[in-house]
Design a protein around this motif. Structure first.
Motif, mmCIF file in Angstrom:
data_model
loop_
_atom_site.group_PDB
_atom_site.id
_atom_site.type_symbol
_atom_site.label_atom_id
_atom_site.label_comp_id
_atom_site.label_asym_id
_atom_site.label_seq_id
_atom_site.Cartn_x
_atom_site.Cartn_y
_atom_site.Cartn_z
ATOM 1 N N GLY A 17 3.249 -19.402 7.012
ATOM 2 C CA GLY A 17 3.139 -20.847 7.055
ATOM 3 C C GLY A 17 4.458 -21.491 6.656
ATOM 4 N N PRO A 18 4.461 -22.791 6.443
ATOM 5 C CA PRO A 18 5.692 -23.461 6.006
ATOM 6 C C PRO A 18 6.224 -22.853 4.711
ATOM 7 C CG PRO A 18 4.045 -25.060 6.682
ATOM 8 C CD PRO A 18 3.352 -23.734 6.648
ATOM 9 N N GLY A 19 7.508 -22.555 4.695
ATOM 10 C CA GLY A 19 8.127 -21.980 3.504
ATOM 11 C C GLY A 19 7.892 -20.501 3.333
ATOM 12 N N VAL A 52 9.722 -16.121 10.690
ATOM 13 C CA VAL A 52 9.896 -17.132 9.641
ATOM 14 C C VAL A 52 9.089 -18.378 9.979
ATOM 15 C CG1 VAL A 52 12.186 -16.300 8.998
ATOM 16 C CG2 VAL A 52 11.971 -18.067 10.742
ATOM 17 N N GLY A 53 8.550 -19.026 8.951
ATOM 18 C CA GLY A 53 7.911 -20.311 9.134
ATOM 19 C C GLY A 53 8.946 -21.420 9.018
ATOM 20 N N ASP A 54 8.475 -22.641 8.942
ATOM 21 C CA ASP A 54 9.394 -23.769 8.770
ATOM 22 C C ASP A 54 9.927 -23.794 7.333
ATOM 23 O OD1 ASP A 54 8.924 -24.597 11.366
ATOM 24 O OD2 ASP A 54 7.212 -25.857 10.792
ATOM 25 N N ASP A 55 11.134 -24.297 7.179
ATOM 26 C CA ASP A 55 11.722 -24.515 5.856
ATOM 27 C C ASP A 55 11.798 -23.238 5.029
ATOM 28 O OD1 ASP A 55 11.895 -27.305 6.421
ATOM 29 O OD2 ASP A 55 9.788 -27.536 5.826
ATOM 30 N N ASP A 79 6.430 -16.131 0.052
ATOM 31 C CA ASP A 79 7.189 -17.361 -0.132
ATOM 32 C C ASP A 79 8.674 -17.008 -0.052
ATOM 33 O OD1 ASP A 79 8.694 -19.456 -1.572
ATOM 34 O OD2 ASP A 79 6.733 -20.241 -2.135
ATOM 35 N N HIS A 80 9.425 -17.737 0.742
ATOM 36 C CA HIS A 80 10.831 -17.373 0.958
ATOM 37 C C HIS A 80 11.652 -17.382 -0.329
ATOM 38 C CE1 HIS A 80 11.544 -21.737 0.740
ATOM 39 N NE2 HIS A 80 12.823 -21.459 0.636
ATOM 40 N N ARG A 81 11.195 -18.133 -1.344
ATOM 41 C CA ARG A 81 11.932 -18.199 -2.603
ATOM 42 C C ARG A 81 11.805 -16.916 -3.416
ATOM 43 N NH1 ARG A 81 9.033 -22.956 -5.445
ATOM 44 N NH2 ARG A 81 7.291 -21.836 -4.444
ATOM 45 N N PHE A 82 10.785 -16.104 -3.104
ATOM 46 C CA PHE A 82 10.513 -14.920 -3.911
ATOM 47 C C PHE A 82 10.961 -13.626 -3.233
ATOM 48 C CE2 PHE A 82 6.623 -17.576 -5.278
ATOM 49 C CZ PHE A 82 7.442 -18.419 -5.993
#
Length: 329
Positions: free
Chosen positions: A27-29, A75-78, A103-106
């Motif tokens: 999903g997004p992110g 990849v999702g958005d953002d 989550d892309h941040r992790f």
């Protein structure tokens, strides 16, 4: 790409079950990761047992596992700088599967030279041990005591502390046979707690001063024994509870030495905290991994298609280092 993937499921019995489940969509992110290897952690067995409906468990089915290594598949958005094909690794639930959504941040970068079967055994250790040292305010030149240092995560802690400039790293183990293992990981001193008094041995090794930082993976009464082994104004960080969550401590040892006590649980932490810990790994720790200064100790590599063997190896208590799950078996 098909719509389903292979994954290990808990909640059907005493062992994981290999099953076909839907491939998750990012999903997004979020990013979708084609997983190549996973690694087993101590928390996996209790969670498997708690889900076992044949032994009074809750019977809720779920994809299990926490560590993965592979490459970005979608990849999702953002999702920041991540691109399809990027080699990655990380720690996220539902990692015993051919695809993982995170989550892309992790997500952590995986050095391209690092095989997934090695990289999969690193994320939890890197996040936890570096995060604990950060919480303790560790600085180069300080001394570090690591209890339960012969565990997979403890061995990574030894290497990180040495890489970041610890003046002395002392590791504990209950098994005399693991002295060489700890020495090979970089421990300057090994204390066998089944034969030696922990506090006395630490004080003897530090000229009576004690260590600046303790990373405690054992808890129980070992936690209490680390207090008089810690230098004045030192820091004790509890990470794991291999000997149980209860400990009776000497308050004098805590107060008269002006110690700071920290509790961490990075496997169940807050989003903002995880993102910060990962960011902290990038300047020094990930480059050290790429140079080969930090390596996991691999006990064995077993195929995803043999969940009974994976669980049996972990239950045996004989694993020296991490058990890795080969996804592409």
């Amino acid at each position: 790409m098909t719509d389903t993937m292979r994954a290990l499921i808990a909640g059907r019995g005493p062992d994981w079950v290999l099953a076909q489940v839907p491939i998750p969509e990012p999903g997004p992110g979020q990013v979708l990761i084609r997983n190549r290897a996973a690694a087993v952690n101590n928390a996996d067995l209790p969670m498997l047992d708690e889900a076992d409906p044949t032994a009074g468990g809750h019977g809720e089915e779920s994809v299990t596992g926490f560590e993965y290594a592979g490459e970005i598949a979608a990849v999702g958005d953002d999702t920041g700088h991540w691109r399809v094909g990027d080699p990655v690794m990380g720690s996220i639930p539902a990692s015993f599967a051919e695809y993982v959504v995170a989550d892309h941040r992790f997500v952590m970068p995986r050095p391209a030279s690092l095989a997934p079967e090695i990289a999969a055994a690193l994320p939890t250790g890197l996040l936890t041990e570096h995060g604990a040292l950060t919480v303790a305010g560790f600085e180069a030149g300080q001394s570090v005591l690591i209890t339960g240092a012969s565990t997979g995560i403890g061995l990574i802690g030894v290497q990180i502390a040495k890489t970041l400039g610890a003046s002395r790293v002392i590791g504990t183990t209950r098994s005399p046979g693991k002295r060489e293992l700890l020495a090979s990981a970089g421990a300057d001193e090994v204390i066998v707690t089944s034969e030696q008094d922990l506090a006395g041995a630490v004080l003897a090794a530090t000229g009576g001063e004690g260590v600046d930082v303790v990373l405690d993976h054992v808890a129980g009464q070992v936690f209490a024994e680390t207090l008089p082994a810690t230098a004045h104004d030192g820091h004790v960080v509890n990470i794991g509870r291999l000997a149980g969550p209860a400990s009776t401590i000497d308050i004098d040892a805590l107060s008269y030495r002006h110690l700071s006590i920290h509790g961490v649980s990075f496997g169940f932490t807050r989003d903002w905290e995880t993102a910060g810990i990962i960011a902290g790994l990038l300047p020094e720790v990930i480059p050290a991994v790429e140079r080969g200064q930090i390596r996991p100790v691999i006990d064995s590599t077993l195929p995803l298609s043999r969940p009974d063997e994976i669980a049996a190896r972990l239950r045996s208590g004989q694993a020296a280092g991490k058990v890795v799950v080969a996804i592409d078996d």
